[in-house]
Design an enzyme around this catalytic site. Sequence first.
Site, PDB file in Angstrom:
ATOM      1  N   ASP A   1      -7.593   6.189   7.032  1.00 39.67           N
ATOM      2  CA  ASP A   1      -7.871   4.749   6.943  1.00 39.67           C
ATOM      3  C   ASP A   1      -9.022   4.463   7.911  1.00 39.67           C
ATOM      4  O   ASP A   1      -9.364   5.307   8.756  1.00 39.67           O
ATOM      5  CB  ASP A   1      -6.624   3.924   7.310  1.00 39.67           C
TER       6      ASP A   1
ATOM      7  N   GLN B   1       0.841  -1.197   0.000  1.00 37.62           N
ATOM      8  CA  GLN B   1       0.000   0.000   0.000  1.00 37.62           C
ATOM      9  C   GLN B   1       0.882   1.255   0.000  1.00 37.62           C
ATOM     10  O   GLN B   1       0.644   2.188  -0.773  1.00 37.62           O
ATOM     11  CB  GLN B   1      -0.912  -0.016   1.240  1.00 37.62           C
TER      12      GLN B   1
HETATM   13  N1   CP Z   1      -6.162  -1.171   0.474  1.00 36.89           N
HETATM   14  C1   CP Z   1      -6.287  -2.514   0.479  1.00 36.89           C
HETATM   15  O1   CP Z   1      -5.361  -3.254   0.803  1.00 36.89           O
HETATM   16  O2   CP Z   1      -7.503  -2.977   0.065  1.00 36.89           O
HETATM   17  P1   CP Z   1      -8.020  -4.479   0.123  1.00 36.89           P
HETATM   18  O3   CP Z   1      -8.265  -4.823   1.550  1.00 36.89           O
HETATM   19  O4   CP Z   1      -9.277  -4.459  -0.690  1.00 36.89           O
HETATM   20  O5   CP Z   1      -6.968  -5.370  -0.488  1.00 36.89           O
HETATM   21  N1  NVA Z   2      -6.103  -0.948   8.394  1.00 38.99           N
HETATM   22  C1  NVA Z   2      -6.973  -1.687   7.509  1.00 38.99           C
HETATM   23  C2  NVA Z   2      -6.459  -1.634   6.105  1.00 38.99           C
HETATM   24  C3  NVA Z   2      -7.302  -2.321   5.078  1.00 38.99           C
HETATM   25  C4  NVA Z   2      -6.688  -2.289   3.713  1.00 38.99           C
HETATM   26  C5  NVA Z   2      -7.098  -3.122   7.990  1.00 38.99           C
HETATM   27  O1  NVA Z   2      -6.085  -3.701   8.425  1.00 38.99           O
HETATM   28  O2  NVA Z   2      -8.202  -3.661   7.945  1.00 38.99           O
END
Ligand code: CP
Ligand code: NVA
Length: 310
Positions: A229, A137
């Site tokens: 996030d 990411q």
């Molecule tokens: N941002 C991200 O990792 O999205 P997903 O959970 O859809 O893979």
């Molecule tokens: N912080 C979030 C990111 C999802 C892509 C999780 O870990 O669920």
Amino acid sequence: MKKLSLKGRHLLSISDLSIPEIELILKTARTIKKNPKKFASALKGKNLGMIFQKPSTRTRVSFEVAMYQLGGQALNLTSNELQLKRGETVADTARVLSRFLDAMTARVFSHNDVLELAKYGTIPVINALSDYEHPCQALADVLTILEHKKTVKNLKITYIGDGNNVAHSLVLAVVKLGGYIQVATPKGYEMQDSLIQTAHKICKQTGGKLVVSHDPQATADQADVIYADVWTSMGQEEEHKKRLADFQGFQINSDLLTRAKKDCIVMHCLPAHRGEEITDEVVDGPNSVVWDQAENRLHAQKALLYLVLK
Ligand code: CP
Ligand code: NVA
């Protein structure tokens, strides 16, 4: 001088990468994005296995498409369908999968699982999100910042919300590239101390700067980048109600955005929980670059796979 190469390397944390290595991934991503056809058979015959202990839209689809577009193949291995579910160890899974595959990605609950895969496997392991980091990411994030702002330096980059995996990797990537990042979290939701210490060490070498606080308003003041996030990450669902209360004041909404620079870009790794950490008008508004950011997952990961496997 030895040519820079990432061949055979793991990506478990952004801190595994040197500055020139991050720059090489970003440069390769831009090259592949501009001319994808040139790389259409670059990874012919290569197989990527993708272990998922948690759901995914962007990571799974972008890795799968990345392998196809590079001429290779990707196998989706949800942990429920592997013998992992019935007690086969992570180490044995790594040993066996290494005999079939050329590389593995893994999305896991415990960061220790990606460390184990890397320790006992004999092929490159890419962290596709753990409870500690989300390095793929962060590569897409810095690629997106560079596309919109030309540089990572001389900006005020901010992250407002939970001090989680995404925050950790973003902070490491920004300070590695010599940038300035401010992180505002509610009390009790700070980034882990070990991560903050690593980031400060990196700052000493690169001239980067990390400032942490509990003040979303001051953090948003004159920001060039505001990053959000979810407040409740995967695996924390039973804390959802408490988190909703604890994160009051940390929502990225039009009000908060008026504090930032006019041309501030708003980023979110997605999935967004609209109405919680970010409002519709901001995700869908003129400052949002979230769809470019999501698309860049594909280009950054193609670069990473190409460099690790070619
Ligand atoms: N941002 C991200 O990792 O999205 P997903 O959970 O859809 O893979
Ligand atoms: N912080 C979030 C990111 C999802 C892509 C999780 O870990 O669920």
